[in-house]
Write a protein that holds these residues in place. Structure first.
Motif, mmCIF file in Angstrom:
data_model
loop_
_atom_site.group_PDB
_atom_site.id
_atom_site.type_symbol
_atom_site.label_atom_id
_atom_site.label_comp_id
_atom_site.label_asym_id
_atom_site.label_seq_id
_atom_site.Cartn_x
_atom_site.Cartn_y
_atom_site.Cartn_z
ATOM 1 N N SER B 283 0.819 -1.203 0.000
ATOM 2 C CA SER B 283 0.000 0.000 0.000
ATOM 3 C C SER B 283 0.855 1.257 0.000
ATOM 4 O O SER B 283 2.053 1.222 0.175
ATOM 5 C CB SER B 283 -0.880 -0.009 1.233
ATOM 6 N N GLU B 284 0.178 2.334 -0.164
ATOM 7 C CA GLU B 284 0.844 3.634 -0.183
ATOM 8 C C GLU B 284 0.587 4.324 1.146
ATOM 9 O O GLU B 284 -0.518 4.300 1.658
ATOM 10 C CB GLU B 284 0.250 4.466 -1.318
ATOM 11 N N HIS B 285 1.604 4.916 1.712
ATOM 12 C CA HIS B 285 1.367 5.694 2.929
ATOM 13 C C HIS B 285 2.285 6.893 2.882
ATOM 14 O O HIS B 285 3.409 6.863 3.360
ATOM 15 C CB HIS B 285 1.643 4.862 4.177
ATOM 16 N N VAL B 286 1.821 7.911 2.271
ATOM 17 C CA VAL B 286 2.668 9.083 2.104
ATOM 18 C C VAL B 286 1.887 10.332 2.484
ATOM 19 O O VAL B 286 0.923 10.683 1.827
ATOM 20 C CB VAL B 286 3.138 9.216 0.644
ATOM 21 N N ILE B 287 2.268 10.934 3.579
ATOM 22 C CA ILE B 287 1.645 12.211 3.912
ATOM 23 C C ILE B 287 2.700 13.263 3.661
ATOM 24 O O ILE B 287 3.637 13.399 4.421
ATOM 25 C CB ILE B 287 1.243 12.278 5.386
ATOM 26 N N GLN B 288 2.568 13.938 2.552
ATOM 27 C CA GLN B 288 3.556 14.969 2.288
ATOM 28 C C GLN B 288 3.102 16.289 2.877
ATOM 29 O O GLN B 288 3.901 17.122 3.233
ATOM 30 C CB GLN B 288 3.790 15.103 0.798
ATOM 31 N N ARG B 289 1.818 16.480 2.963
ATOM 32 C CA ARG B 289 1.327 17.723 3.537
ATOM 33 C C ARG B 289 -0.135 17.543 3.889
ATOM 34 O O ARG B 289 -0.824 16.669 3.332
ATOM 35 C CB ARG B 289 1.520 18.891 2.577
ATOM 36 N N SER B 290 -0.598 18.384 4.796
ATOM 37 C CA SER B 290 -2.004 18.354 5.159
ATOM 38 C C SER B 290 -2.838 18.645 3.912
ATOM 39 O O SER B 290 -2.517 19.533 3.129
ATOM 40 C CB SER B 290 -2.238 19.430 6.229
ATOM 41 N N GLY B 291 -3.892 17.899 3.719
ATOM 42 C CA GLY B 291 -4.769 18.150 2.579
ATOM 43 C C GLY B 291 -4.500 17.237 1.405
ATOM 44 O O GLY B 291 -5.315 17.125 0.490
ATOM 45 N N GLN B 292 -3.352 16.564 1.438
ATOM 46 C CA GLN B 292 -2.986 15.739 0.285
ATOM 47 C C GLN B 292 -3.923 14.541 0.124
ATOM 48 O O GLN B 292 -4.287 14.169 -0.990
ATOM 49 C CB GLN B 292 -1.550 15.246 0.434
ATOM 50 N N GLY B 315 -7.934 19.446 9.296
ATOM 51 C CA GLY B 315 -6.568 19.710 9.776
ATOM 52 C C GLY B 315 -6.509 20.377 11.125
ATOM 53 O O GLY B 315 -7.159 19.935 12.083
ATOM 54 N N PRO B 316 -5.732 21.453 11.220
ATOM 55 C CA PRO B 316 -5.492 22.077 12.525
ATOM 56 C C PRO B 316 -6.729 22.680 13.174
ATOM 57 O O PRO B 316 -6.713 22.952 14.382
ATOM 58 C CB PRO B 316 -4.445 23.158 12.225
ATOM 59 N N TRP B 317 -7.816 22.897 12.410
ATOM 60 C CA TRP B 317 -9.035 23.428 13.026
ATOM 61 C C TRP B 317 -9.478 22.532 14.194
ATOM 62 O O TRP B 317 -10.070 22.986 15.165
ATOM 63 C CB TRP B 317 -10.180 23.465 12.011
#
Ligand code: SF4
Lengths: 322, 395
Positions: B283-292, B315-317
């Motif tokens: 599987s893929e598990h890549v969090i490059q940035r919030s919202g991706q 996100g941060p909300w």
């Protein structure tokens, strides 16, 4: 080539010696990366060079996992430093807070090299003998040795001895520096340098502090004094170009206003920000703080480059190239 | 390891501090500890801004320590946060400093910290920590600090406790936002793809998704087959009900085709295998940035179905706001539990909610683990019973 009749040369903390480089100074070069930096730029592409002491690196691609190996899950590796999680994938994970006590001896026990240490202590001759291997390339291309980092000026005695030794062997010398060091360090090293590549990261002191950890007052004072004290050195200014941070006309013009009165500043280069360092942060268990930032567009780079070309009187050439 | 906190009746001086990152209602945990300490005749002091109040007392007009006596506690809002402040870093082993020469360096100040605690005659430390903070506390405890941890984690991923402080408030807010997203999708006749916190554990996405009656919930624990998701949405999004809601945890993974995996840059594979929850090749598990995650799922889903999608990111909300009733109770119980742990002679423990009890578990049992959603979780079964797609055909 040993120099046994001379006093013991200083040793230094070396990260890496990279051969066949062509970007950091004239001709074909060998870059010697020294460990330790006095800034903490959020975009740093060489995070493994930042801390002055050796540090652990883990490349999971070469780990064979708990079943096949699992050596690092037991003593003498530090308690809790490595672990596996439930599931099919039994490659080890690193608890970077507990793995700080790993040293060369423990890391050497990893049979696959998945664990390694960034940084080792070397003598001046050890480094120069490595650099010497490509001496024929330097002679043919006008190249030589570039000290990079980290911040090479943080090890002034070692750097000065390396550069002097390189000169003795007939190599051109260059350094890459951000110059956030006391002037006495600069003064010690620069007499042995042909080209100084130096970073103008941000212009406004508060913003410089925000993005790099310290203000730029001392850095600018060092640059100015260096331009004036060492008129025979070629200085090349550089800016790592980051959208939203410094990829703007105001910064470029401010740098030009600072450097142009000094004729020995022969060029100003833009280094468009990239994310090549990202993988290295993961090897080190560090958080990349600039994850959301993008590479500057070609249009922005060209527009800012045109301002520099104009200031250096290269406007026609630049227009022709486009 | 020194454990000089015993059942003696001598008055103790206990400190409390809060880890990095805002969590609603931290005051409740502080109040719980202060009230329970007061009952034993002990004194509770708060360390301002993580460890900063202790390590850098010169930066604070009050010396960096706040006495949490009855007068202050009586006037504290248990739903609020911030009485002690926070620091972006809570690692006394690597304190970033600028030395007299203007050079930046990380310095190990753990000995200085222990010395400062001694000088202040502080017998034990209660830390409201989560994530990395647990390992830091474990390290300090191994150096001789009497430490008790109150687990806090918006994503509820701290191991060895059923629920961490802060999760319920985040859950409540997330549900409220999902309701609004659904209304927005309804009026636009589109499918809202909402990214919620959850890099490694899908509790927030799953529980909020159930409460908001989402059409699909994608969590890190179940890699999503986009074709299966699209097929499920085709059934649920109809002319009669021309809108949908997909909840995506930020660490959700996609099942990739063999070709896509082969094309993936090595950097991504590396990131995948470094994540405690990664399952490597599958599987893929890549969090490059919030919202991706929301963007990827919305874009790729839109290619497979007739409906339009739009991504939203909480996100941060999620970290702001006031505490819910559950978190207020939990905070008070955890605060009081931490004092009980110390009074019973425990050190190097985390207070944990193991229904129906508050228990004390060794810190060593909580580090190097992530509390994830198990395949046989009641929440997974509930979601499936409600017809919520979890990104995979039910096996
Ligand atoms: S010793 Fe090296 S190869 Fe063996 S489990 Fe540890 S990291 Fe993997």
């Amino acid at each position: 080539m040993s120099q046994s009749n001379k006093p013991a040369a200083p040793t230094g903390r070396v990260l890496n010696i990279q051969r066949y480089c062509s970007h950091d100074g004239p001709g074909i070069r060998t870059n010697v990366f020294l460990k330790g930096c006095s800034l903490r730029c959020k975009w740093c592409g060489n995070p493994e060079s930042i801390r002055k002491n050796p540090e652990l690196s883990y490349d999971p691609r070469t780990c064979t996992g708990k079943k096949a190996c699992g050596l690092c899950l037991q003593p003498p590796f530090p308690d809790g430093a490595f672990y596996v999680v439930e599931g099919e994938d039994d490659k080890v994970r690193v608890n970077w807070d507990l793995a700080g006590d790993c040293d060369d001896a423990t890391v050497a026990l990893c049979p696959t090299g998945a664990l390694s240490m960034f940084g080792k202590t070397m003598t001046v001759d050890e480094v120069l003998d490595e650099v010497e291997k490509d001496s024929s390339f330097y002679r043919n291309s006008g190249g030589g040795m570039t000290l990079s980092g980290g911040e090479c000026l943080l090890q002034p005695d070692f750097s000065a001895a390396l550069l002097a030794g390189a000169h003795e062997r007939g190599f051109n010398t260059a350094i890459e520096t951000a110059c956030n060091v006391p002037w006495s360090f600069v003064e010690k090293v620069l007499p042995h340098v042909d080209t100084v590549l130096h970073d103008h990261k941000l212009t406004i002191p508060e913003r410089h502090k925000k993005w790099t950890g310290v203000g730029n007052e001392r850095i600018l004072a060092n640059f100015k004094k260096a331009y004036e004290t060492f008129p025979d050195i070629d200085f090349i200014a550089r800016t790592p170009l980051i959208p939203g941070v410094n990829a703007d006309e105001e910064h470029i013009r401010a740098v030009l206003a600072f450097i142009r009165p000094h004729k020995n500043v022969i060029d100003y280069e833009l280094l468009p920000y990239h994310r090549f360092g990202l993988g290295k942060y993961e090897h080190l268990g560090k958080v990349y703080e600039l994850d959301d930032y993008k590479t500057p567009s070609d249009e922005v780079v060209q527009r800012l480059q045109a301002i520099i070309d104009e200031a250096f009187g290269r406007i026609a050439e630049a227009a022709g190239a486009r | 390891m020194s454990t000089d906190i015993g059942q003696s009746s001598s008055p103790k001086r206990i400190a409390i501090n809060v880890g990095a990152g805002f969590v609603p209602g931290i005051n409740a945990a502080v109040m719980g500890a202060a009230l329970a300490a007061g009952k034993l005749g002990w004194e509770l002091v708060g360390i301002r801004d993580g460890f900063d109040g202790l390590l850098h007392p010169e930066r604070y007009p009050d010396g960096g320590l706040l006495s949490l006596g009855p007068r202050l506690i009586d006037n504290l809002d248990p739903a609020g946060a911030g009485v002690l402040g926070q620091s972006s870093r809570v690692d006394p082993f690597h304190v970033r400093t600028v030395d007299a020469d203007g050079m930046v360096e990380e310095v190990d100040m753990s000995d200085a910290l222990l010395q400062r605690l001694k000088v202040e005659e502080i017998d034990a430390l209660i830390s409201v920590f989560g994530g990395q903070g647990l390992s830091i506390l474990y390290k300090l405890q191994r150096k001789g600090l009497n430490a008790v941890c109150i687990p806090r984690a918006i994503e509820n991923d701290v191991a060895a406790t059923l629920v961490s402080f802060g999760f319920n408030s985040a859950l409540s807010f997330t549900i409220e936002m999902l309701d609004k997203a659904r209304q927005s999708a309804q009026s636009a006749r589109k499918i809202a793809v909402v990214e919620v916190l959850g890099a490694q554990a899908g509790w927030l996405a799953l529980q909020a998704g159930i409460a908001a009656c989402a059409d699909a919930v994608l969590i890190p624990e179940i890699p999503c087959d986009l074709q299966a998701l699209a097929a499920s949405l085709k059934q649920r999004v109809t002319g009669r009900r021309p809108y949908g809601l997909v909840v995506v945890a930020e660490g959700a993974k996609l099942v990739e085709t063999a070709q896509a995996r082969a094309d993936k840059p090595a950097e991504h594979a590396l990131k995948a295998s470094l994540s405690p929850l990664a399952t490597g090749e599958a599987s893929e598990h890549v969090i490059q940035r919030s919202g991706q995650a929301a963007e990827t799922v919305a874009n790729r889903l839109q290619l497979l179905i007739a409906e339009e999608t739009f991504p939203l990111v909480l996100g941060p909300w999620t970290r702001g706001g006031v505490a819910t009733a559950v978190d207020r109770q939990l905070g008070l119980a955890y605060g009081a539990g931490a004092i009980r742990a110390l009074n019973a002679g425990n050190s190097g423990v985390m207070v944990a909610f193991v229904p129906p009890d508050i228990k004390f578990v060794p810190l060593a049992q909580a580090i190097n683990k992530v509390r994830t959603v198990p395949a046989d979780s009641e929440f997974i079964q509930t979601a499936r019973s409600l017809g919520i797609c979890l990104g995979r055909e039910q096996s």
